[in-house]
Design an enzyme around this catalytic site. Structure first.
Site, PDB file in Angstrom:
ATOM      1  N   LEU A  58      22.927  15.732   8.352  1.00  0.00           N
ATOM      2  CA  LEU A  58      21.676  14.563   8.359  1.00  0.00           C
ATOM      3  C   LEU A  58      21.026  14.249   9.528  1.00  0.00           C
ATOM      4  CD1 LEU A  58      24.495  12.431   6.572  1.00  0.00           C
ATOM      5  CD2 LEU A  58      22.199  12.982   5.124  1.00  0.00           C
ATOM      6  N   SER A  73      32.744  -1.096  12.160  1.00  0.00           N
ATOM      7  CA  SER A  73      34.379  -1.287  12.964  1.00  0.00           C
ATOM      8  C   SER A  73      34.118  -1.946  13.327  1.00  0.00           C
ATOM      9  CB  SER A  73      34.419   0.248  13.864  1.00  0.00           C
ATOM     10  OG  SER A  73      35.329   0.064  14.886  1.00  0.00           O
ATOM     11  N   TYR A  94      30.892   5.909  21.722  1.00  0.00           N
ATOM     12  CA  TYR A  94      30.717   5.516  20.546  1.00  0.00           C
ATOM     13  C   TYR A  94      30.889   3.767  19.633  1.00  0.00           C
ATOM     14  CZ  TYR A  94      33.764   4.827  16.300  1.00  0.00           C
ATOM     15  OH  TYR A  94      33.708   4.939  15.031  1.00  0.00           O
ATOM     16  N   LYS A 140      27.589   1.931  17.041  1.00  0.00           N
ATOM     17  CA  LYS A 140      28.201   1.422  15.818  1.00  0.00           C
ATOM     18  C   LYS A 140      27.269   0.358  15.897  1.00  0.00           C
ATOM     19  CE  LYS A 140      31.014   3.466  13.468  1.00  0.00           C
ATOM     20  NZ  LYS A 140      30.196   5.035  12.068  1.00  0.00           N
ATOM     21  N   ARG A 191      46.201   2.466  27.950  1.00  0.00           N
ATOM     22  CA  ARG A 191      45.325   3.569  28.500  1.00  0.00           C
ATOM     23  C   ARG A 191      44.273   2.529  28.574  1.00  0.00           C
ATOM     24  NH1 ARG A 191      44.411   6.907  22.223  1.00  0.00           N
ATOM     25  NH2 ARG A 191      44.273   4.385  21.687  1.00  0.00           N
ATOM     26  N   ASP A 226      41.846   0.453  26.190  1.00  0.00           N
ATOM     27  CA  ASP A 226      42.439  -0.356  25.147  1.00  0.00           C
ATOM     28  C   ASP A 226      42.477  -1.705  24.961  1.00  0.00           C
ATOM     29  OD1 ASP A 226      42.792   1.872  23.721  1.00  0.00           O
ATOM     30  OD2 ASP A 226      45.595   1.342  24.101  1.00  0.00           O
TER      31      ASP A 226
HETATM   32  P1  NAD Z   1      35.577  11.605   9.367  1.00  0.00           P
HETATM   33  O1  NAD Z   1      35.044  12.423  10.838  1.00  0.00           O
HETATM   34  O2  NAD Z   1      37.130  12.454   9.002  1.00  0.00           O
HETATM   35  O3  NAD Z   1      34.210  11.862   8.606  1.00  0.00           O
HETATM   36  C1  NAD Z   1      33.027  11.663   8.935  1.00  0.00           C
HETATM   37  C2  NAD Z   1      32.732  13.026   7.897  1.00  0.00           C
HETATM   38  O4  NAD Z   1      31.068  13.175   8.423  1.00  0.00           O
HETATM   39  C3  NAD Z   1      33.378  14.653   8.543  1.00  0.00           C
HETATM   40  O5  NAD Z   1      33.804  15.522   6.687  1.00  0.00           O
HETATM   41  C4  NAD Z   1      31.849  15.312   9.347  1.00  0.00           C
HETATM   42  O6  NAD Z   1      31.778  16.701   8.440  1.00  0.00           O
HETATM   43  C5  NAD Z   1      30.625  14.954   8.256  1.00  0.00           C
HETATM   44  N1  NAD Z   1      29.586  14.795   9.563  1.00  0.00           N
HETATM   45  C6  NAD Z   1      29.433  14.358  10.613  1.00  0.00           C
HETATM   46  N2  NAD Z   1      28.621  14.388  11.217  1.00  0.00           N
HETATM   47  C7  NAD Z   1      27.591  14.953  10.232  1.00  0.00           C
HETATM   48  C8  NAD Z   1      26.095  15.162   9.776  1.00  0.00           C
HETATM   49  N3  NAD Z   1      25.042  14.370  11.158  1.00  0.00           N
HETATM   50  N4  NAD Z   1      25.667  15.796   9.135  1.00  0.00           N
HETATM   51  C9  NAD Z   1      26.540  15.489   7.730  1.00  0.00           C
HETATM   52  N5  NAD Z   1      27.873  15.611   7.694  1.00  0.00           N
HETATM   53  C10 NAD Z   1      27.758  14.891   8.829  1.00  0.00           C
HETATM   54  O7  NAD Z   1      35.917  10.429  10.111  1.00  0.00           O
HETATM   55  P2  NAD Z   1      36.436   9.072   9.147  1.00  0.00           P
HETATM   56  O8  NAD Z   1      37.650   9.084  10.010  1.00  0.00           O
HETATM   57  O9  NAD Z   1      36.544   9.423   7.443  1.00  0.00           O
HETATM   58  O10 NAD Z   1      35.197   8.415   9.592  1.00  0.00           O
HETATM   59  C11 NAD Z   1      34.211   7.906   8.566  1.00  0.00           C
HETATM   60  C12 NAD Z   1      33.661   6.789   9.196  1.00  0.00           C
HETATM   61  O11 NAD Z   1      34.316   5.842   9.556  1.00  0.00           O
HETATM   62  C13 NAD Z   1      32.194   7.098  10.549  1.00  0.00           C
HETATM   63  O12 NAD Z   1      31.181   6.369  10.560  1.00  0.00           O
HETATM   64  C14 NAD Z   1      33.397   6.391  11.395  1.00  0.00           C
HETATM   65  O13 NAD Z   1      32.819   6.201  12.978  1.00  0.00           O
HETATM   66  C15 NAD Z   1      33.661   4.839  10.530  1.00  0.00           C
HETATM   67  N6  NAD Z   1      35.348   4.342  11.473  1.00  0.00           N
HETATM   68  C16 NAD Z   1      36.326   5.468  11.387  1.00  0.00           C
HETATM   69  C17 NAD Z   1      37.552   4.388  11.626  1.00  0.00           C
HETATM   70  C18 NAD Z   1      39.355   5.611  11.820  1.00  0.00           C
HETATM   71  O14 NAD Z   1      39.358   5.262  12.641  1.00  0.00           O
HETATM   72  N7  NAD Z   1      38.702   6.518  11.045  1.00  0.00           N
HETATM   73  C19 NAD Z   1      37.395   3.380  11.682  1.00  0.00           C
HETATM   74  C20 NAD Z   1      36.606   2.523  12.155  1.00  0.00           C
HETATM   75  C21 NAD Z   1      34.740   3.355  12.157  1.00  0.00           C
HETATM   76  C1  WQD Z   2      46.469   2.275  17.928  1.00  0.00           C
HETATM   77  C2  WQD Z   2      47.629   1.532  19.117  1.00  0.00           C
HETATM   78  C3  WQD Z   2      46.599   2.879  21.617  1.00  0.00           C
HETATM   79  C4  WQD Z   2      48.324   6.911  20.588  1.00  0.00           C
HETATM   80  C5  WQD Z   2      40.772   3.597  17.835  1.00  0.00           C
HETATM   81  C6  WQD Z   2      39.538   3.579  18.346  1.00  0.00           C
HETATM   82  C7  WQD Z   2      38.240   2.391  17.002  1.00  0.00           C
HETATM   83  C8  WQD Z   2      38.753   3.215  15.773  1.00  0.00           C
HETATM   84  C9  WQD Z   2      39.764   2.735  15.537  1.00  0.00           C
HETATM   85  C10 WQD Z   2      36.533   4.234  14.565  1.00  0.00           C
HETATM   86  C11 WQD Z   2      47.180   0.986  20.708  1.00  0.00           C
HETATM   87  C12 WQD Z   2      48.681   2.807  20.648  1.00  0.00           C
HETATM   88  C13 WQD Z   2      47.857   5.205  20.052  1.00  0.00           C
HETATM   89  C14 WQD Z   2      49.803   7.156  21.495  1.00  0.00           C
HETATM   90  C15 WQD Z   2      50.196   5.052  21.921  1.00  0.00           C
HETATM   91  N1  WQD Z   2      38.116   3.901  15.255  1.00  0.00           N
HETATM   92  N2  WQD Z   2      48.799   4.481  20.780  1.00  0.00           N
HETATM   93  N3  WQD Z   2      49.735   6.159  21.956  1.00  0.00           N
HETATM   94  O1  WQD Z   2      42.714   2.552  19.954  1.00  0.00           O
HETATM   95  O2  WQD Z   2      42.857   0.905  18.256  1.00  0.00           O
HETATM   96  O3  WQD Z   2      41.396   2.653  17.498  1.00  0.00           O
HETATM   97  O4  WQD Z   2      40.720   3.887  15.907  1.00  0.00           O
HETATM   98  O5  WQD Z   2      35.867   2.867  14.554  1.00  0.00           O
HETATM   99  O6  WQD Z   2      37.058   2.672  17.467  1.00  0.00           O
HETATM  100  O7  WQD Z   2      38.943   2.790  19.686  1.00  0.00           O
HETATM  101  O8  WQD Z   2      43.722   2.972  17.531  1.00  0.00           O
HETATM  102  O9  WQD Z   2      44.918   4.467  16.824  1.00  0.00           O
HETATM  103  O10 WQD Z   2      43.720   5.574  18.779  1.00  0.00           O
HETATM  104  O11 WQD Z   2      45.574   3.531  18.945  1.00  0.00           O
HETATM  105  O12 WQD Z   2      50.956   3.836  22.440  1.00  0.00           O
HETATM  106  O13 WQD Z   2      49.819   9.005  20.812  1.00  0.00           O
HETATM  107  O14 WQD Z   2      48.164   3.154  19.359  1.00  0.00           O
HETATM  108  O15 WQD Z   2      47.267   2.270  22.557  1.00  0.00           O
HETATM  109  O16 WQD Z   2      47.202   0.293  20.968  1.00  0.00           O
HETATM  110  P1  WQD Z   2      42.546   2.370  18.170  1.00  0.00           P
HETATM  111  P2  WQD Z   2      44.576   5.169  18.121  1.00  0.00           P
END
Ligand code: NAD
Ligand code: WQD
Length: 339
Positions: free
Chosen positions: A60, A124, A149, A153, A294, A297
């Site tokens: 993309l 997020s 990161y 957002k 960590r 956190d």
């Molecule tokens: P993921 O990495 O499993 O999925 C993202 C997908 O996007 C992947 O399949 C990757 O190959 C694709 N991708 C990345 N860059 C691309 C590009 N330039 N062109 C085409 N495809 C591309 O991640 P996820 O956990 O499913 O997260 C999805 C969304 O949700 C992300 O925007 C992430 O930041 C957000 N989010 C995730 C979490 C979480 O903890 N998983 C929490 C909050 C927000």
């Molecule tokens: C959860 C809790 C750790 C691993 C992250 C991103 C956030 C969002 C979601 C995308 C925390 C603790 C973890 C381990 C542990 N992503 N932990 N031992 O940090 O809340 O959020 O993912 O937007 O932006 O920062 O999630 O699953 O990493 O941790 O004790 O080996 O588990 O300290 O308290 P987090 P996490």
């Protein structure tokens, strides 16, 4: 039947959302470049749904390719934009990789669809940092991001809000997810971490299956009842359904064209509670040690979900037990059927 484009639809949350869109009767087109996912996920979606999404493999960030895609797909009614990089630690090491991917992809998508589109954006709870009051509401202050990161957002939300303000035909919902965990009940799709998982649940399941050593609990001296940090864990299937609800809302929403919603359960669980819940729901014994906090956190966060529950007519249905058992079933599936 409305057709929805799911960017990043081969990823963790995207794949579960494709399944829920099919369940709700939508047609689905997936775009992914497999930079953080596996093409086999599309077969898995087909096994669950009996339907395969239309698919285009493209990056993309490639403006020309995105424009050509949009020209060939003028029948798309809405977009759910998941595609982004999401590893917090890596974003600190390689900020440009994150700014480039997460911004170019968003800007290219909106521009290519001529801003006349309904779009659901993956934001997020990280935008809140450590909230001053809990549960945190959508009107809470956005704190300075701890990582590139997190910054992508925050800035992406601003890009969308400012663009909506001058583009009445654009309708956007940003969903601020809390901590998505678990897997589909079929155990055919789930999270596929690359390398050593940084997130708690995949580390737990990989430790339980013998792929990793003991779990380190990052800190037991927080100001929480048991000293470990608290998060609002949400089952990925409930999260996927929130996207369907957001698309439905955009189909009817006529007043404000930019809205933000918290998507969580509204309840916090500590790391030690999660370890306990995993053991209870799976019967597996976990090895864990207490380690240092960590860096970056927050102590505790959980969302006020009143706004999303009411306005999206959505609420979570699955609890910690289903989150843990489904994550464990997925880990066992992966062991028996390596990708
Ligand atoms: P993921 O990495 O499993 O999925 C993202 C997908 O996007 C992947 O399949 C990757 O190959 C694709 N991708 C990345 N860059 C691309 C590009 N330039 N062109 C085409 N495809 C591309 O991640 P996820 O956990 O499913 O997260 C999805 C969304 O949700 C992300 O925007 C992430 O930041 C957000 N989010 C995730 C979490 C979480 O903890 N998983 C929490 C909050 C927000
Ligand atoms: C959860 C809790 C750790 C691993 C992250 C991103 C956030 C969002 C979601 C995308 C925390 C603790 C973890 C381990 C542990 N992503 N932990 N031992 O940090 O809340 O959020 O993912 O937007 O932006 O920062 O999630 O699953 O990493 O941790 O004790 O080996 O588990 O300290 O308290 P987090 P996490």
């Amino acid at each position: 039947m409305a057709k929805i484009l799911v960017t990043g639809g081969a990823g963790y949350i995207g794949s579960h959302t494709v399944v829920e869109l099919f369940n709700a009767g939508y047609e689905v087109v997936v775009v992914d470049d497999f930079s953080n996912s596996n093409p086999k996920i599309l077969d898995q979606i087909e096994k669950i749904s009996g339907k395969r999404p239309e698919f285009a493999e493209l990056d993309l960030c490639d403006e020309k390719a995105v424009n050509a895609f949009a020209n060939q797909h003028k029948d798309i009614d809405g977009i759910i934009h998941f595609a982004a990089f999401k590893a917090v630690g890596e974003s600190v090491q390689q900020p440009l990789k994150y700014y480039r991917n997460n911004f170019y992809s968003l800007i290219n998508i909106i521009t290519a669809f001529n801003s006349k589109i309904k779009l659901v954006f993956s934001s997020s709870c990280t935008v809140y940092g450590q909230p001053d009051t809990l549960p945190v509401t959508e009107s809470a202050a956005v704190k300075k991001a701890e990582s590139p990161y997190g910054n992508t957002k925050q800035i992406a939300e601003e890009i969308l809000q400012e663009t909506c303000a001058v583009t009445p035909d654009l309708r956007v919902i940003a969903l601020r997810y809390f901590n998505p965990v678990g897997a589909h009940k079929s155990a055919l799709i789930g999270e596929l971490p690359i390398g050593v998982p940084q997130n708690l649940i995949p580390f737990i399941t990989q430790s339980a299956i013998g792929k990793r050593g003991a779990i380190t609990v990052f800190g037991n001296n927080y100001n929480t009842p048991d000293g470990s940090a608290i998060r609002d864990y949400i089952h990925v299937v409930d999260l996927a359904k929130a996207h369907v609800a957001a698309i439905k809302k955009l189909e009817t929403q006529s007043n404000d064209n930019y809205e933000v919603y918290n998507i969580g359960t509204g309840k916090g669980s500590s790391v030690l509670e999660i370890i306990n819940a995993f053991e209870k729901s799976t019967g597996e014994k976990l090895n864990y040690v207490i380690g240092a906090r960590r860096e970056g956190d927050v102590e505790q966060t959980y969302g006020d979900v009143t706004k999303s529950n009411e306005a999206l007519n959505w609420k979570t249905e699955l609890g910690i037990e289903e989150m843990m058992s489904s994550a464990w079933n997925w880990e066992k599936y992966l062991k028996a059927n390596p990708f």
